[in-house]
Design a protein around this motif. Structure first.
Motif, PDB file in Angstrom:
ATOM      1  N   VAL A   1      47.408  52.189  34.654  1.00 33.96           N
ATOM      2  CA  VAL A   1      47.548  52.856  35.956  1.00 33.96           C
ATOM      3  C   VAL A   1      48.277  54.185  35.794  1.00 33.96           C
ATOM      4  O   VAL A   1      47.896  55.198  36.407  1.00 33.96           O
TER       5      VAL A   1
ATOM      6  N   SER B   1      44.123  38.480  37.992  1.00 36.97           N
ATOM      7  CA  SER B   1      44.760  39.603  38.678  1.00 36.97           C
ATOM      8  C   SER B   1      45.465  39.172  39.953  1.00 36.97           C
ATOM      9  O   SER B   1      45.838  40.008  40.772  1.00 36.97           O
TER      10      SER B   1
ATOM     11  N   ASN C   1      46.108  45.213  40.806  1.00 39.74           N
ATOM     12  CA  ASN C   1      45.634  44.850  39.461  1.00 39.74           C
ATOM     13  C   ASN C   1      46.666  44.087  38.642  1.00 39.74           C
ATOM     14  O   ASN C   1      46.296  43.251  37.817  1.00 39.74           O
ATOM     15  N   GLY C   2      47.938  44.399  38.846  1.00 42.75           N
ATOM     16  CA  GLY C   2      48.977  43.839  37.980  1.00 42.75           C
ATOM     17  C   GLY C   2      49.861  42.802  38.613  1.00 42.75           C
ATOM     18  O   GLY C   2      50.893  42.435  38.033  1.00 42.75           O
ATOM     19  N   HIS C   3      49.493  42.307  39.809  1.00 41.97           N
ATOM     20  CA  HIS C   3      50.229  41.273  40.551  1.00 41.97           C
ATOM     21  C   HIS C   3      51.750  41.498  40.491  1.00 41.97           C
ATOM     22  O   HIS C   3      52.206  42.622  40.699  1.00 41.97           O
TER      23      HIS C   3
ATOM     24  N   ALA D   1      38.077  43.284  39.606  1.00 40.27           N
ATOM     25  CA  ALA D   1      39.148  42.746  38.763  1.00 40.27           C
ATOM     26  C   ALA D   1      38.768  41.392  38.186  1.00 40.27           C
ATOM     27  O   ALA D   1      39.110  41.071  37.046  1.00 40.27           O
TER      28      ALA D   1
ATOM     29  N   ALA E   1      37.822  46.543  44.688  1.00 45.04           N
ATOM     30  CA  ALA E   1      38.716  46.472  43.532  1.00 45.04           C
ATOM     31  C   ALA E   1      39.020  45.030  43.142  1.00 45.04           C
ATOM     32  O   ALA E   1      39.047  44.693  41.951  1.00 45.04           O
ATOM     33  N   ALA E   2      39.252  44.154  44.120  1.00 41.57           N
ATOM     34  CA  ALA E   2      39.567  42.757  43.815  1.00 41.57           C
ATOM     35  C   ALA E   2      38.383  42.056  43.167  1.00 41.57           C
ATOM     36  O   ALA E   2      38.548  41.258  42.241  1.00 41.57           O
TER      37      ALA E   2
ATOM     38  N   THR F   1      48.258  46.519  32.869  1.00 37.25           N
ATOM     39  CA  THR F   1      48.062  47.318  34.091  1.00 37.25           C
ATOM     40  C   THR F   1      48.986  48.519  34.143  1.00 37.25           C
ATOM     41  O   THR F   1      48.573  49.618  34.554  1.00 37.25           O
TER      42      THR F   1
ATOM     43  N   THR G   1      45.143  40.977  47.671  1.00 40.13           N
ATOM     44  CA  THR G   1      44.275  40.538  46.577  1.00 40.13           C
ATOM     45  C   THR G   1      44.316  39.022  46.433  1.00 40.13           C
ATOM     46  O   THR G   1      43.276  38.371  46.224  1.00 40.13           O
TER      47      THR G   1
ATOM     48  N   ALA H   1      47.660  50.309  43.541  1.00 39.77           N
ATOM     49  CA  ALA H   1      46.897  50.008  42.329  1.00 39.77           C
ATOM     50  C   ALA H   1      47.674  49.063  41.407  1.00 39.77           C
ATOM     51  O   ALA H   1      47.098  48.142  40.815  1.00 39.77           O
TER      52      ALA H   1
ATOM     53  N   THR I   1      47.407  40.723  31.640  1.00 39.18           N
ATOM     54  CA  THR I   1      46.897  41.599  32.691  1.00 39.18           C
ATOM     55  C   THR I   1      48.007  42.457  33.291  1.00 39.18           C
ATOM     56  O   THR I   1      47.846  43.671  33.466  1.00 39.18           O
TER      57      THR I   1
END
Length: 240
Positions: free
Chosen positions: A171, A136, A193-195, A111, A107-108, A167, A220, A189, A163
């Protein structure tokens, strides 16, 4: 605003910090008044309000950034403080360490790669690619990565905002379409993805979702910081 008065106000970081806090408080108030829409988080409202304030005042972004750097420094300790909910949810995290370990690198990597792929296909120059590669990753880590790659930090911050905001609805939509209601998966998730923006949303769902979002955001950041600069040099982007 007269130039002399503006110069006096911006002589200390208090003016930039005060503008930021005012935008944040107004953004939160409007977010609550609008019944907290997932597609319009408080941080986006605050960012738009701050941009409007800078435009009305005629304050250059560079001058604002010099004062607001004190707030940026606080991002590091704030990120470290997320270790507390991680510790509280440690037994649940241990129970899922295998699927998390498999999911994270895939996933990372995706991204970073999908954004770079789209930008490359559109003919973006190397500096823009370097500026969005870490979009991300949570800001304290992303800034260091972007500086290593030779990107523009201001552009990175915009990419981080877009981002994180995007996200949250994506999500939520994916969870509904796939019938996923496990707060651990949704939280992971959001953080991956959305930090920080996704993590804030996860804590609004539940402490469990927030803890897994913190885990996703932290891992991540570590994974990207270790491997992205290396991958960047291997593909020859560093010389471009």
């Amino acid at each position: 605003m007269p130039t002399s008065l503006l110069s006096t106000l911006t002589a200390t970081p208090l003016f930039a910090v005060g503008l930021t806090l005012a935008a944040y408080l107004l953004g939160n108030a409007l977010f609550s008044r609008l019944r907290q829409p997932a597609w319009l988080p408080a941080i986006l409202i605050a960012a738009l309000l701050l941009a409007a304030m800078l435009t009305v005042l005629g304050l250059p972004y560079e001058a604002y950034q010099e004062g607001a750097v004190w707030l940026t420094i606080l991002l590091g300790p704030a990120t470290v403080a997320l270790g507390m909910p991680l510790y509280q949810q440690l037994p649940r995290i241990r129970a899922l360490w295998r699927p998390l370990a498999v999911c994270l690198p895939i996933a990372a990597a995706l991204a970073a790669c999908y954004a770079l792929g789209i930008a490359w296909l559109m003919g973006s120059p190397g500096q823009i690619l370097a500026s969005i590669a870490a979009k991300s990753v949570t800001a304290p880590i992303a800034i260091g990565i972007t500086e290593q790659l030779g990107g523009n930090v201001a552009l990175l911050m915009g990419a981080l905002l877009v981002t994180g905001v995007a996200t949250i609805p994506f999500v939520s939509l994916a969870a509904r379409l796939l019938n996923i209601d496990d707060e651990r998966i949704i939280g992971f998730a959001l953080g991956l993805n959305g930090h920080a923006i996704g993590t804030v949303r996860a804590f609004e769902l539940s402490p469990t979702a927030g803890a897994f979002a913190s885990l996703g955001m932290s891992l991540t950041g570590i994974f990207t910081a270790l491997l992205l600069p290396l991958a960047w040099r291997l593909v020859g982007m560093g010389s471009g």
